[in-house]
Enzyme design. Structure first.
Site, PDB file in Angstrom:
ATOM      1  N   GLY A 170       4.399 -27.014   6.375  1.00 14.84           N
ATOM      2  CA  GLY A 170       4.280 -28.400   5.937  1.00 14.84           C
ATOM      3  C   GLY A 170       4.879 -29.424   6.883  1.00 14.84           C
ATOM      4  O   GLY A 170       5.322 -30.484   6.454  1.00 14.84           O
ATOM      5  N   LYS A 171       4.872 -29.129   8.181  1.00 16.24           N
ATOM      6  CA  LYS A 171       5.439 -30.076   9.137  1.00 16.24           C
ATOM      7  C   LYS A 171       4.607 -31.357   9.189  1.00 16.24           C
ATOM      8  O   LYS A 171       5.147 -32.457   9.144  1.00 16.24           O
ATOM      9  CB  LYS A 171       5.503 -29.435  10.537  1.00 16.24           C
ATOM     10  CG  LYS A 171       6.362 -28.187  10.578  1.00 16.24           C
ATOM     11  CD  LYS A 171       6.491 -27.612  11.974  1.00 16.24           C
ATOM     12  CE  LYS A 171       5.221 -26.952  12.467  1.00 16.24           C
ATOM     13  NZ  LYS A 171       4.892 -25.693  11.785  1.00 16.24           N
ATOM     14  N   GLU A 175      -4.108   6.611   3.287  1.00 14.12           N
ATOM     15  CA  GLU A 175      -3.407   5.578   2.507  1.00 14.12           C
ATOM     16  C   GLU A 175      -2.369   6.182   1.566  1.00 14.12           C
ATOM     17  O   GLU A 175      -1.258   5.674   1.444  1.00 14.12           O
ATOM     18  CB  GLU A 175      -4.407   4.727   1.715  1.00 14.12           C
ATOM     19  CG  GLU A 175      -5.399   3.935   2.569  1.00 14.12           C
ATOM     20  CD  GLU A 175      -4.762   3.158   3.695  1.00 14.12           C
ATOM     21  OE1 GLU A 175      -3.580   2.781   3.597  1.00 14.12           O
ATOM     22  OE2 GLU A 175      -5.436   2.946   4.723  1.00 14.12           O
TER      23      GLU A 175
HETATM   24  C1  NHX Z   1     -12.613   0.521  13.551  1.00 17.29           C
HETATM   25  N1  NHX Z   1     -11.070   0.204  11.756  1.00 17.29           N
HETATM   26  O1  NHX Z   1     -12.088  -0.378  14.178  1.00 17.29           O
HETATM   27  C2  NHX Z   1     -12.401   0.652  12.076  1.00 17.29           C
HETATM   28  C3  NHX Z   1     -13.370  -0.186  11.324  1.00 17.29           C
HETATM   29  C4  NHX Z   1      -7.070   4.834   9.439  1.00 17.29           C
HETATM   30  C5  NHX Z   1      -8.059   4.803   7.204  1.00 17.29           C
HETATM   31  N2  NHX Z   1     -13.400   1.392  14.124  1.00 17.29           N
HETATM   32  O2  NHX Z   1      -3.619   1.908   8.863  1.00 17.29           O
HETATM   33  O3  NHX Z   1      -8.507   0.616   9.020  1.00 17.29           O
HETATM   34  O4  NHX Z   1     -10.053   2.076  12.449  1.00 17.29           O
HETATM   35  O5  NHX Z   1      -3.082   2.109   6.352  1.00 17.29           O
HETATM   36  C6  NHX Z   1      -4.779  -5.363  11.368  1.00 17.29           C
HETATM   37  C7  NHX Z   1      -4.888  -4.543  10.247  1.00 17.29           C
HETATM   38  C8  NHX Z   1      -7.211  -2.154  13.978  1.00 17.29           C
HETATM   39  C9  NHX Z   1      -5.327  -4.965  12.589  1.00 17.29           C
HETATM   40  C10 NHX Z   1      -5.562  -3.339  10.359  1.00 17.29           C
HETATM   41  C11 NHX Z   1      -6.542  -3.351  13.902  1.00 17.29           C
HETATM   42  C12 NHX Z   1      -6.781  -1.744  11.673  1.00 17.29           C
HETATM   43  C13 NHX Z   1      -5.656   0.821   8.554  1.00 17.29           C
HETATM   44  C14 NHX Z   1      -8.073  -0.083  13.044  1.00 17.29           C
HETATM   45  C15 NHX Z   1      -6.974   2.811   8.007  1.00 17.29           C
HETATM   46  N3  NHX Z   1      -4.161   1.481   6.836  1.00 17.29           N
HETATM   47  N4  NHX Z   1      -7.747   1.116  11.053  1.00 17.29           N
HETATM   48  C16 NHX Z   1      -4.387   1.446   8.101  1.00 17.29           C
HETATM   49  C17 NHX Z   1      -7.710   1.161   9.720  1.00 17.29           C
HETATM   50  C18 NHX Z   1      -9.989   0.976  12.005  1.00 17.29           C
HETATM   51  C19 NHX Z   1      -7.325  -1.343  12.889  1.00 17.29           C
HETATM   52  C20 NHX Z   1      -5.989  -3.761  12.688  1.00 17.29           C
HETATM   53  C21 NHX Z   1      -6.113  -2.952  11.574  1.00 17.29           C
HETATM   54  C22 NHX Z   1      -7.754   3.971   8.443  1.00 17.29           C
HETATM   55  C23 NHX Z   1      -6.549   1.895   9.120  1.00 17.29           C
HETATM   56  C24 NHX Z   1      -8.686   0.300  11.751  1.00 17.29           C
HETATM   57 ZN    ZN Z   2      -2.391   3.267   8.086  1.00 16.51          ZN
END
Ligand code: NHX
Ligand code: ZN
Length: 616
Positions: free
Chosen positions: A216-217, A434
């Site tokens: 809120g700056k 998870e």
């Molecule tokens: C991909 N995503 O990129 C696919 C779609 C291991 C069950 N080929 O750790 O979704 O592999 O506990 C912010 C947040 C990259 C940035 C999540 C950058 C996830 C998430 C890779 C679950 N949950 N991994 C997890 C997951 C992926 C990724 C991110 C991010 C999976 C894992 C993403």
């Molecule tokens: Zn994870």
């Protein structure tokens, strides 16, 4: 609140102009078609020029039409002939002006069309160039509302809020109690400058608002202007970072000139860190654009005479990178910190934004405030808006508590992406990953309680385990950091225990683990005291624009020791995690199987698995 950009000129979209030119060109081409389509009768016989002239000499031809270098002739017996001539040869040169012949000779003048096309071809590059310049300059100033136009590079693009039209008051700023107290004095100064001058009190010139994004700056700065009832000139530091050196400085000059003319007034410079970084950091020596802009701001601030009723408010979320010169007396010598809202402030913010929304009578904003640790004011505003939108979508007559709770998830984790098709075997991996996080976290003493485990895709993630903090905390213990790493390892370790190998999906988990371990060793002095000890090690990145390099303030030997210690911390957390998951392998499988069916597991459902036989 309405914002009123003063005398904003009406702008023609450059694309519209381009479109008109394109249509004009197409029209001309149709009106004055080229050679190829002019003589298009099918029975024309191509003959050499001499042959055609011979027929003319024999007076066999009824008509001759000449267009550019083509000659089309029709004989009295109806045959069509075509011949080609030199473009420069005229009727006389060809001997076609013999009046004793019965032939009617017609020269089709194409020069009319040609002139236009030639002019168009001649000026088109120029027009395109001008359009391009206009386009570029508009893009560079797309944030601005005021002056500008194609050649207004040096003009400030400050947005002006007309004082009669806006009325942000302190009551519109919920929370931020101390910040409001501190700036109240500034309001008084703007309202009654004489009082201060008589007493010989030095009046403030610059105020630096420091706070995380969304706290809120801007709102506070606008409220100061609203309370004092003065015009408010707003610019963003990033607008000054132009491609032409000197433009930023000239804009600053113009901005201050305009503001002084309207004094008493407030100038608000958002994201001042974009221009106010330590000087002399750039590669390639001294005077770059940012530096000149910054110098101009300092000059202007030093330059106002006492009695100029002008206050400059700057906002940043990175006070550490600011040039020290900005913070000297007479400049931004007052710092006002705006914190992330605590529980009480969150409730106030929610209540404030709920005022113009139709909430169901049984909604409990207190509950929402307690579930939104770490949310900024902007997040909370966004949350209420999302809730209202989903209420409209569901054709409800008001916003229910459920809408609000779903909005909390949507704002903190991103919207669900149900359209993503995932195979059963991948879903199986995701579910175990998870649940691995959830179980590893559950057995950590300091871990936040599991709020939700979900295998529905959200944004980049295929699944999430959501740990929800219950209260605002300002400190993080060593144990908490270690255990954070343990629960982050849970996903990958579960994959390894169940499927024998890990997947690429854990990249984000590993990144976060590495960041925690590295900051433990390098920033918080939690490394092995024999190897690295409680020393802060910093790695500064200098330069920009692809030319940046890192400068370490420690030796190569220390770097190796740090790396080893970081690795040690990570491996330690990994083995702790593995221990927990091995002990609870059957539970992991059971919960994962249920998660595959249900897609989501709530906190209560998760805790129920542990009630039966307490293991903790
Ligand atoms: C991909 N995503 O990129 C696919 C779609 C291991 C069950 N080929 O750790 O979704 O592999 O506990 C912010 C947040 C990259 C940035 C999540 C950058 C996830 C998430 C890779 C679950 N949950 N991994 C997890 C997951 C992926 C990724 C991110 C991010 C999976 C894992 C993403
Ligand atoms: Zn994870």
């Amino acid at each position: 609140m309405k914002q009123m950009p003063k005398n904003a000129p009406k702008r023609n979209n450059p694309f519209k102009i381009l479109l008109i030119i394109a249509l004009l060109g197409a029209g001309l081409t149709l009106l004055f078609p080229g050679n190829s389509s002019f003589f298009s009768q099918s029975t024309v016989e191509d003959i050499p020029l001499t042959g055609l002239l011979e027929k003319y000499g024999d007076d066999e031809l009824k008509t001759i039409k000449i267009k550019d270098n083509q000659i089309l002739a029709e004989s009295f017996d109806g045959a069509m002939y075509r011949a080609f001539k030199e473009p420069s040869a005229n009727v006389k040169d060809l001997g076609l002006s013999d009046l004793s012949k019965r032939t009617s000779v017609e020269v089709i003048d194409t020069s009319g069309g040609k002139i236009w096309i030639n002019i168009l071809i001649g000026v088109a590059p120029f027009i395109l160039l001008v359009l391009f310049l206009v386009f570029i300059s508009r893009r560079a100033s797309s944030m601005g509302g005021g002056e500008g136009g194609p050649f207004g590079f040096g003009k400030s693009r400050a947005k002006v809020y007309d004082k009669t039209k806006h009325s942000t008051k302190f009551t519109d700023v919920a929370g931020a109690y101390e910040a409001k107290d501190e700036v109240e004095e500034v309001v008084d100064f703007l309202k009654n400058p004489k009082k201060y001058q008589k007493m010989g009190a030095k009046t403030p010139k610059g105020i630096l608002l420091v706070g995380a994004p969304g706290t809120g700056k801007t709102l506070l700065a606008r409220a100061i202007a609203g309370e004092a009832d003065v015009p408010f000139f707003s610019v963003s530091g990033s607008e000054f970072v132009e491609m032409f050196v000197g433009v930023g400085a000239s804009r600053v000059r113009d901005l201050f000139k305009t503001a002084k003319r309207n004094a008493p007034a407030i100038i608000f410079i958002d994201e001042i860190d974009a221009i106010g970084k330590h000087r002399g950091q750039g590669v390639g020596g001294g005077h770059d654009e940012r530096e000149q802009t910054l110098n101009q701001i300092l000059t202007e601030m030093d330059g106002f005479e006492s009695g100029t009723n002008l206050i400059v408010i700057a906002a940043t979320n990175r006070p550490d990178v600011l040039d020290k010169a900005l913070l000297r007396p007479g400049r931004f010598d007052r710092r006002v910190h705006i914190d992330m809202p605590d529980m009480e402030a969150r409730l106030q913010i929610l209540t404030l934004h709920a005022k113009n929304k139709t909430l169901a009578p049984n909604t409990n904003l207190q509950k929402i405030a307690s579930k939104t640790v770490g949310f900024s004011g902007a997040d909370l505003e966004n949350l209420l808006n999302e809730a209202a939108i989903s209420a409209v979508k569901a054709r409800q007559k008001n916003v229910s508590q459920e809408d609000l709770e779903n909005a909390v998830e949507k704002v903190s984790m991103g919207p669900e992406r149900r359209s993503r098709r995932i195979t059963d075997s991948e879903r199986n991996i995701i579910a175990h990953h998870e649940v691995g996080h959830a179980i590893a976290g559950h057995f950590c003493e300091t871990s936040e309680p599991v709020h939700k485990v979900s295998i529905i895709s959200r944004g980049m993630a295929l699944g999430v385990t959501w740990f929800l903090p219950e209260e605002d905390k300002y400190l993080m213990s060593e144990q908490k950091m270690q255990e954070e790493m343990v629960s982050l390892h849970g996903g990958r370790i579960a994959e390894r225990l169940i499927f024998g190998q890990t997947t690429s999906g854990a990249s984000n988990d590993l990144e976060r683990i590495s960041r925690i371990a590295r900051s433990m060793v390098m920033t918080y002095g939690m490394g092995d005291r024999k190897k690295v000890g409680p020393v802060v090690f910093s790695e500064k990145s200098k330069g920009w624009g692809g030319m940046d390099f890192h400068e370490k303030d420690f030796s190569e030997e220390t770097a190796r020791a740090i790396d080893e210690d970081v690795q040690h911390l990570i491996l330690e957390a990994e083995s702790k995690c593995e221990e927990i998951l091995k002990k609870n392998l059957s539970l992991l499988k059971k919960i994962a199987t249920d998660l595959l069916k249900k897609e989501n597991i709530s906190r209560e459902e998760f805790l129920a698995y542990f009630k039966e036989k307490p293991e903790k």
